[in-house]
Motif scaffolding. Structure first.
Motif, short mmCIF file in Angstrom:
data_model
loop_
_atom_site.label_atom_id
_atom_site.label_comp_id
_atom_site.label_asym_id
_atom_site.label_seq_id
_atom_site.Cartn_x
_atom_site.Cartn_y
_atom_site.Cartn_z
N GLN A 427 0.84 -1.20 0.00
CA GLN A 427 0.00 0.00 0.00
C GLN A 427 0.87 1.25 0.00
O GLN A 427 1.94 1.27 0.63
CB GLN A 427 -0.91 0.03 1.23
CG GLN A 427 -1.93 -1.09 1.30
CD GLN A 427 -2.79 -1.00 2.56
OE1 GLN A 427 -2.41 -0.36 3.55
NE2 GLN A 427 -3.94 -1.64 2.53
N VAL A 428 0.41 2.27 -0.69
CA VAL A 428 1.04 3.59 -0.67
C VAL A 428 0.01 4.58 -0.16
O VAL A 428 -1.06 4.75 -0.78
CB VAL A 428 1.55 4.00 -2.07
CG1 VAL A 428 2.09 5.43 -2.03
CG2 VAL A 428 2.63 3.05 -2.54
N SER A 434 -1.38 -2.88 -7.25
CA SER A 434 -1.55 -4.17 -7.92
C SER A 434 -0.22 -4.91 -7.84
O SER A 434 0.66 -4.76 -8.70
CB SER A 434 -1.96 -3.96 -9.38
OG SER A 434 -2.07 -5.20 -10.05
N ALA A 435 -0.05 -5.69 -6.77
CA ALA A 435 1.21 -6.39 -6.54
C ALA A 435 1.14 -7.81 -7.09
O ALA A 435 0.08 -8.42 -7.14
CB ALA A 435 1.52 -6.44 -5.05
N ARG A 436 2.27 -8.31 -7.52
CA ARG A 436 2.35 -9.69 -7.98
C ARG A 436 3.58 -10.34 -7.36
O ARG A 436 4.56 -9.67 -7.01
CB ARG A 436 2.43 -9.76 -9.50
CG ARG A 436 3.68 -9.14 -10.09
CD ARG A 436 3.73 -9.28 -11.61
NE ARG A 436 4.93 -8.66 -12.16
CZ ARG A 436 6.10 -9.27 -12.25
NH1 ARG A 436 6.23 -10.52 -11.81
NH2 ARG A 436 7.15 -8.65 -12.76
N THR A 444 6.33 -7.53 -6.11
CA THR A 444 6.68 -6.28 -6.77
C THR A 444 5.42 -5.55 -7.22
O THR A 444 4.36 -6.16 -7.44
CB THR A 444 7.61 -6.54 -7.98
OG1 THR A 444 8.01 -5.29 -8.55
CG2 THR A 444 6.91 -7.38 -9.04
N ALA A 445 5.53 -4.24 -7.31
CA ALA A 445 4.43 -3.39 -7.78
C ALA A 445 5.03 -2.10 -8.30
O ALA A 445 6.20 -1.78 -8.04
CB ALA A 445 3.44 -3.11 -6.65
N SER A 446 4.24 -1.35 -9.05
CA SER A 446 4.69 -0.07 -9.59
C SER A 446 3.85 1.05 -9.01
O SER A 446 2.65 0.87 -8.72
CB SER A 446 4.57 -0.06 -11.12
OG SER A 446 5.45 -1.01 -11.69
#
Length: 666
Positions: A427-428, A434-436, A444-446
């Motif tokens: 979470q930010v 959308s983590a994988r 990882t997520a962007s």
């Protein structure tokens, strides 16, 4: 200068979980043991943070070919032991040599049995050679006895002794054990039929040869079936050629090998031997390609040296075989003697747990490329934290305002298998990304970042949280701060540390006092006390017990937790007020395990607080009494309790408060 929370041993191929084991002996003599945690990992948790030398011994049983591999190494906390490199069983010990001798007996007897069956068949062609018999029952009996000795020795080695339960586990725990039992079964059945006079035992002997191949190095190759087939063909063709020569040496006719009847047998044997020799050479070449990483292994490895010796011995037989083929001067007994040397070399090769090719493959084994990205790369912004009993590393790449990739490394005390079962959310500022998953310990997520965001990593169904407050982006380089603190801290003559160590429901608290160049005392919240002065350690479990003195390696003071490995990716995550405290974070990988640090550094370069996060090792430290000119003296080793080692005027440690700066570890 901090003990790991867990010693992790990773292996390049599957191990037998029930029989593989490891133990760690701490500097005070405590033995911590563990069995295999997963098919490729053994983990030994370490409680406490004792200074001195830790020794690690491990034994694994391969789940693919049943071979036993042993190794040992040492590491130091606060000391530098000699010979920290790993030692494994690349060199053969006395038990391996004894097993190789038994294996040579089994190999030789089975080859002789195949040769006798061949020669008997050749003698049955018209005109029949009635004088050709040979000790088939004796060969099968010796082969079975050798097989029993080999399997018994391997089983006891895997079980760690004469343990019926361990031996049963080894023989019934998978394909390696089944192959060994089948081999003995086929050998016993062939012996019984031969004793009963049943002539057609060839199929049972060939089945025993195939089971023998399935219990060797070929079983560890992938795919295994073709490799086992090549090994079985190699053994069977060697039985026709080399075993045939052994049989000829055992049944020499009354007129010698120049008599007409003997020459008839040689004439029948020669074409079979030539074909079998060619097939043996071809399959042997295929085996060498599989087991050697390069031709240089013949010169640079013990396994290669033995293989080269075997090749030389085979080469020495060629002139003798040529004379026999031309029927000029047959010397089957001399050839048989050389064959026994070749068989002994083959048995010695089988005793090696890892041929050079598999050893090179193991050393070259690396984590998957994407999973490795979860650990910091040069120039990254990386922060460490914890969630429950998991160490959590957060790496921001490229760590500049704008679009970034967030890489999360999450490893619980219970290891990779447990990590793979735990859900990971990122979470930010409270917003789910959308983590994988990118591996058992990787997610990882962007996200688009500007600096100052709050990032939360939630693990498992309980949603254990590791919280991070991002610094400004890009975070300033912390190399200069690290250099300043290293100079200031390593010039200290004495200092104290109040330390809390977890993860645990009751964290261990320790009060340390250090005095240069080699004095240390510490008191545990559990009541234990230790004093190290030079090469002598004094310790006791409770304040009322007698002190026990023993020799130890001297420690070096000053020395700090972050001195265990090269500092990487140092960043200032809070610059604070000019001349005031600032927070620097960085990453290390001592012993190959990731470790994150957060240090509060004052205007003089002295570390006031330190947080260290590693697997199974969450350490919070408060530093005080810099150059306070106290003395650490040896305790009185007597029946009476000595006075406390810390001067009575020493200030009482205050509770360790959490670091108030951004990127603090929750």
């Amino acid at each position: 200068m901090s003990a790991p929370g867990v010693v992790v041993l990773d292996f390049s191929e599957p191990i037998n979980i029930q029989l593989s084991r490891a133990q760690v002996v701490t500097p005070v003599g405590r033995t911590l043991s563990a069995a295999g945690l997963s098919s490729e990992e053994i983990e030994v948790p370490i409680s406490g943070n004792e200074f001195g030398v830790y020794s690690v011994d491990w034994t694994t049983v391969s789940a693919v070919d049943g071979h036993v591999l042993r190794g040992s190494f040492v590491f130091g906390v606060g000391v530098s032991p000699v010979g920290t490199g790993e030692a494994n069983s690349a060199a053969l010990g006395l038990p391996d040599m004894v097993l190789a001798l038994a294996r040579a007996v089994e190999f030789g007897a089975l080859l002789l049995a195949i040769g006798l069956l061949l020669v008997r068949q050749l003698a049955s062609y018209p005109p029949r050679l009635t004088w050709v018999r040979g000790p088939l029952v004796g060969a099968l009996a010796v082969g079975f006895a050798g097989g029993v000795a080999v399997v018994a020795g391997e089983s006891m080695s895997a079980a760690g002794g004469l343990s019926p339960g361990g031996i049963a586990t080894y023989l019934s725990g998978g394909e390696p054990g089944y192959a060994r039992l089948l081999r003995l079964g086929f050998e016993a059945a062939a012996l019984i039929l031969a004793m009963l006079g049943v002539r057609r035992v060839t199929i049972l002997v060939l089945a025993a040869i195939t089971a023998l191949a399935a219990a060797g190095h070929a079983a560890a190759l992938r795919p295994a079936a073709p490799a086992i087939a090549v090994d079985a063909i190699h053994l069977a063709s060697a039985g026709l050629w080399a075993g045939g020569i052994l049989a000829l040496a055992a049944i020499r006719g009354s007129g010698g090998w120049r008599s007409p009847e003997s020459r008839v047998l040689l004439k029948r044997f020669t074409p079979v031997a030539l074909i079998a020799f060619s097939l043996t050479a071809l399959t042997g070449l295929l085996q060498a390609v599989e087991e050697l990483s390069s031709p240089l292994d013949l010169l640079q490895s013990t396994y290669g040296n033995v293989l080269a010796f075997k090749l030389v011995a085979v080469g020495a037989m060629l002139p003798l075989s040529l004379l026999a083929w031309r029927r000029l001067r047959p010397r089957p007994r001399l050839e048989a003697a050389i064959i026994l040397v070749v068989v002994s070399a083959s048995a010695l090769l089988a005793a090696f747990s890892l041929p050079p090719a598999r050893l090179a493959e193991a050393e070259a084994g690396l984590a998957s490329p994407e999973s490795a990205l979860a650990l910091p790369q040069p120039g990254d912004l990386t922060l460490g934290g914890s969630a429950g009993d998991s160490v959590v590393g957060l790496t921001i790449r490229p760590g500049k305002p704008g679009q970034n990739t967030l890489w999360v490394y999450a490893m619980p005390v219970s290891g990779e298998a447990a990590a793979a079962q735990r859900a990971v959310r990122i979470q930010v500022d409270g917003r789910d990304l959308s983590a994988r998953r990118c591996g058992p310990t990787c997610a990882t997520a962007s996200a688009s970042l500007t600096g100052g965001e709050s990032i939360s990593v939630l693990l498992g169904t309980r949603h254990d949280v590791a919280g991070f407050k991002l610094p400004q982006l890009p975070a300033p380089d912390g190399t200069a701060v690290v250099q300043t603190l290293q100079r200031a801290m390593h010039q200290l003559s004495d200092y104290r540390i109040d330390e809390t160590l977890g993860p645990s429901s009751q964290p261990l608290r320790t009060l340390y006092a250090f005095q240069s160049p080699d004095r240390l005392s510490y008191q545990l919240s559990t009541g234990g006390e230790t004093v190290i002065i030079g090469s002598v350690r004094y310790s006791r479990s409770t304040p009322t017990e007698r002190w026990v003195a023993e020799s130890t390696l001297p420690i070096h003071v000053p020395d700090f937790a972050w001195d265990s490995g090269p500092i990487q990716d140092a960043r200032v995550v809070d610059a604070g007020e000019p001349g005031g405290e600032q927070v620097v974070s960085f990453f290390e990988a001592p012993y190959g395990s990731p470790v994150w640090f957060n240090l509060v550094v004052d205007g003089q370069g002295l570390v006031r607080q330190a947080e260290m996060r590693a697997r199974g090792h969450f350490m919070d430290q408060r530093y005080f009494d810099f150059d306070a000119a106290f003395s650490i003296v040896p305790p009185v080793v007597s029946d009476r309790n000595p006075a406390r080692l810390m001067p009575s005027a020493a200030p009482q440690p205050a509770p360790i408060s959490p670091i108030r700066k951004p990127a603090s570890i929750n």
